[in-house]
Design a protein around this motif. Structure first.
Motif, mmCIF file in Angstrom:
data_model
loop_
_atom_site.group_PDB
_atom_site.id
_atom_site.type_symbol
_atom_site.label_atom_id
_atom_site.label_comp_id
_atom_site.label_asym_id
_atom_site.label_seq_id
_atom_site.Cartn_x
_atom_site.Cartn_y
_atom_site.Cartn_z
ATOM 1 N N LEU A 14 -0.224 15.109 -2.152
ATOM 2 C CA LEU A 14 0.286 13.891 -1.518
ATOM 3 C C LEU A 14 -0.806 12.833 -1.347
ATOM 4 O O LEU A 14 -0.494 11.678 -1.055
ATOM 5 N N THR A 15 -2.032 13.213 -1.511
ATOM 6 C CA THR A 15 -3.150 12.266 -1.341
ATOM 7 C C THR A 15 -3.500 11.517 -2.612
ATOM 8 O O THR A 15 -4.435 10.711 -2.622
ATOM 9 N N ARG A 16 -2.786 11.751 -3.699
ATOM 10 C CA ARG A 16 -3.202 11.210 -5.003
ATOM 11 C C ARG A 16 -2.861 9.746 -5.200
ATOM 12 O O ARG A 16 -3.428 9.091 -6.081
ATOM 13 N N PHE A 17 -1.963 9.202 -4.434
ATOM 14 C CA PHE A 17 -1.478 7.845 -4.671
ATOM 15 C C PHE A 17 -2.547 6.808 -4.334
ATOM 16 O O PHE A 17 -3.209 6.894 -3.300
ATOM 17 N N THR A 18 -2.674 5.817 -5.197
ATOM 18 C CA THR A 18 -3.587 4.696 -4.960
ATOM 19 C C THR A 18 -2.757 3.446 -4.661
ATOM 20 O O THR A 18 -1.529 3.508 -4.568
ATOM 21 N N ASP A 19 -3.440 2.299 -4.534
ATOM 22 C CA ASP A 19 -2.701 1.060 -4.288
ATOM 23 C C ASP A 19 -2.320 0.343 -5.579
ATOM 24 O O ASP A 19 -1.880 -0.805 -5.550
ATOM 25 N N ILE A 58 4.997 2.569 -6.401
ATOM 26 C CA ILE A 58 6.380 2.879 -6.778
ATOM 27 C C ILE A 58 6.620 4.380 -6.763
ATOM 28 O O ILE A 58 7.650 4.862 -6.263
ATOM 29 N N ALA A 59 5.670 5.155 -7.281
ATOM 30 C CA ALA A 59 5.824 6.617 -7.291
ATOM 31 C C ALA A 59 5.883 7.171 -5.870
ATOM 32 O O ALA A 59 6.648 8.111 -5.585
ATOM 33 N N ALA A 60 5.095 6.604 -4.961
ATOM 34 C CA ALA A 60 5.129 7.035 -3.563
ATOM 35 C C ALA A 60 6.491 6.740 -2.948
ATOM 36 O O ALA A 60 7.048 7.558 -2.198
ATOM 37 N N VAL A 92 -0.983 6.774 2.790
ATOM 38 C CA VAL A 92 -1.743 7.772 2.032
ATOM 39 C C VAL A 92 -3.197 7.767 2.472
ATOM 40 O O VAL A 92 -3.856 8.826 2.493
ATOM 41 N N ALA A 93 -3.708 6.614 2.862
ATOM 42 C CA ALA A 93 -5.100 6.548 3.334
ATOM 43 C C ALA A 93 -5.319 7.448 4.538
ATOM 44 O O ALA A 93 -6.386 8.068 4.686
ATOM 45 N N THR A 94 -4.311 7.558 5.403
ATOM 46 C CA THR A 94 -4.418 8.452 6.557
ATOM 47 C C THR A 94 -4.482 9.904 6.107
ATOM 48 O O THR A 94 -5.295 10.696 6.610
ATOM 49 N N LEU A 95 -3.627 10.257 5.143
ATOM 50 C CA LEU A 95 -3.652 11.627 4.622
ATOM 51 C C LEU A 95 -4.996 11.933 3.968
ATOM 52 O O LEU A 95 -5.525 13.051 4.102
ATOM 53 N N TYR A 101 0.858 -1.178 0.000
ATOM 54 C CA TYR A 101 0.000 0.000 0.000
ATOM 55 C C TYR A 101 0.899 1.234 0.000
ATOM 56 O O TYR A 101 2.043 1.192 0.463
ATOM 57 N N PRO A 102 0.424 2.353 -0.538
ATOM 58 C CA PRO A 102 1.292 3.525 -0.653
ATOM 59 C C PRO A 102 1.538 4.204 0.691
ATOM 60 O O PRO A 102 0.606 4.467 1.456
ATOM 61 N N VAL A 103 2.803 4.424 0.970
ATOM 62 C CA VAL A 103 3.257 5.148 2.162
ATOM 63 C C VAL A 103 4.161 6.271 1.675
ATOM 64 O O VAL A 103 4.981 6.071 0.770
ATOM 65 N N VAL A 104 4.026 7.447 2.258
ATOM 66 C CA VAL A 104 4.849 8.577 1.843
ATOM 67 C C VAL A 104 5.532 9.212 3.045
ATOM 68 O O VAL A 104 4.989 9.225 4.156
#
Length: 366
Positions: free
Chosen positions: A271-276, A282-284, A246-249, A232-235
């Motif tokens: 920063l909220t644009r990333f999906t799973d 990878i972008a995150a 990202v889900a938290t953001l 899952y995306p983490v930033v």
């Protein structure tokens, strides 16, 4: 620090002058060789992750998982493995150290064996890996750990193991600061933004994990571990000095305009644009690497000592203010993390008596 499968995605965002890669995974040797052939000036080393598979003993503190099963390493075998890393063009060799037991009575002989055997290596290209529990940062064990690190003739890379953030444990953050101030050739390995607190207090460098599982040590497991989970995306949210899902953001910014980022990956996007989706995960990851090195660029231009500590304290003060402003703007409870609170406290002095203890260890009992 990155798994060999993600190395190519990370590499373009790692500055050659001040950055590098620590590769994990079964294909790390081949990936190391390929990267170094293409980019000979880039620092690339390997971690065989023996510490995630076996607990060391005083007789066998080093070992390696091979295609034929587990292999305990004597001094000749250790030398062979280190030569193999260099033959695969690693910038330096890293010892395949097994996990050092957490309790002092059991772990002290293993710790001593790691250092003693490493000191017998007639090499000047080696980093000694010390994978320990966070419990070694407690006052009761810290002086022993520091004495052994200082007795090592090679640079030492320290891993702190815990079920979650090791520096949230009692005495751990202060203990690590004292260790960094007392051991001039110490690095932090498999870590998170603790890298900056460590370097501000004298550490030579650090290896920050691109994934959560690579941001602290893990308990040894004989098999291949878990695996199979969907990433899952983490930033890295640099203003908060924290990694966040990202889900938290998305929850925080559900009713207000989200924070944006100007890094080379985001280019002003939210920063909220990333999906799973794989491409977004990878972008995150790439975003986080960019932000990590942007922070490191600022640290790199400071002078070691008081100036660097002052710079870090200002980053922490800014992060506290951003937490407060974000909570006010979003109407959300956003607590200031315990580890950041610990880092805002005054810096401790170096450990007393480390050199004296070393002298006693070398001379032995009278």
């Amino acid at each position: 620090m990155v798994n060999d499968r993600s190395a190519n995605e990370v590499l373009p965002y790692v500055p050659a002058r001040s950055g590098g890669l620590v590769l994990t995974g079964a294909d790390a040797p081949a990936r190391c060789r390929a990267i170094r052939n293409a980019y000979p000036g880039t620092v690339v080393v390997m971690d065989h992750e023996s510490h995630t598979r076996r607990t060391g003993t005083a007789d066998t503190p080093f070992g390696l998982k091979t295609v034929h099963g587990w292999r305990d390493l004597d001094l000749a075998g250790l030398d062979e493995i280190l030569d193999g890393q260099r033959d695969n063009r690693a910038s330096c060799a890293v010892t395949p150290t097994c996990f050092i037991p957490a309790e002092e009575a059991e772990g002290a002989p293993v710790l001593a064996a790691v250092i003693a055997q490493a000191n017998q290596l007639r090499r000047d290209d080696t980093v000694v890996l010390l994978p320990c529990s966070w419990r070694w940062l407690r006052r009761s064990a810290l002086l022993l750990l520091a004495g052994q690190i200082r007795a090592c003739r090679h640079p030492v890379a320290l891993i702190m193991q815990a079920d979650s953030d090791p520096l949230e444990r009692d005495q751990a953050a202060e203990g690590l600061r004292q260790l960094c101030r007392s051991c001039p050739r110490l690095m932090l390995w498999r870590t998170d933004l603790a890298a900056f607190d460590a370097m501000a207090h004298g550490a030579l460098g650090a290896a920050v994990g691109v994934a959560a599982v690579l941001r602290h040590g893990v308990a040894p497991r004989p098999g291949n571990g878990g695996g199979g989970h969907k990433p899952y995306p983490v930033v890295l949210v640099r203003r908060l000095l924290r990694y966040h899902r990202v889900a938290t953001l998305q929850d925080w910014f559900a009713h207000v305009a989200p924070w944006t980022c100007d890094c080379a990956v985001c280019k002003g996007a939210a920063l909220t644009r990333f999906t799973d989706r794989e491409a977004d995960v990878i972008a995150a990851l790439q975003h986080s690497v960019c932000e990590l090195y942007a922070l490191h660029e600022e640290l790199d231009v400071t002078l070691t000592g008081d100036e660097r500590i002052g710079w870090w304290r200002q980053q922490l003060a800014d992060a506290w203010e951003y937490h407060r402003l974000l909570a006010s703007r979003t109407g959300t409870d956003i607590p200031f993390p315990k580890v950041l609170q610990s880092w805002r406290r005054p810096s401790p002095m170096a450990l007393p008596g480390v050199e004296e203890q070393q002298g006693q260890q070398r001379s032995g009992p009278s």
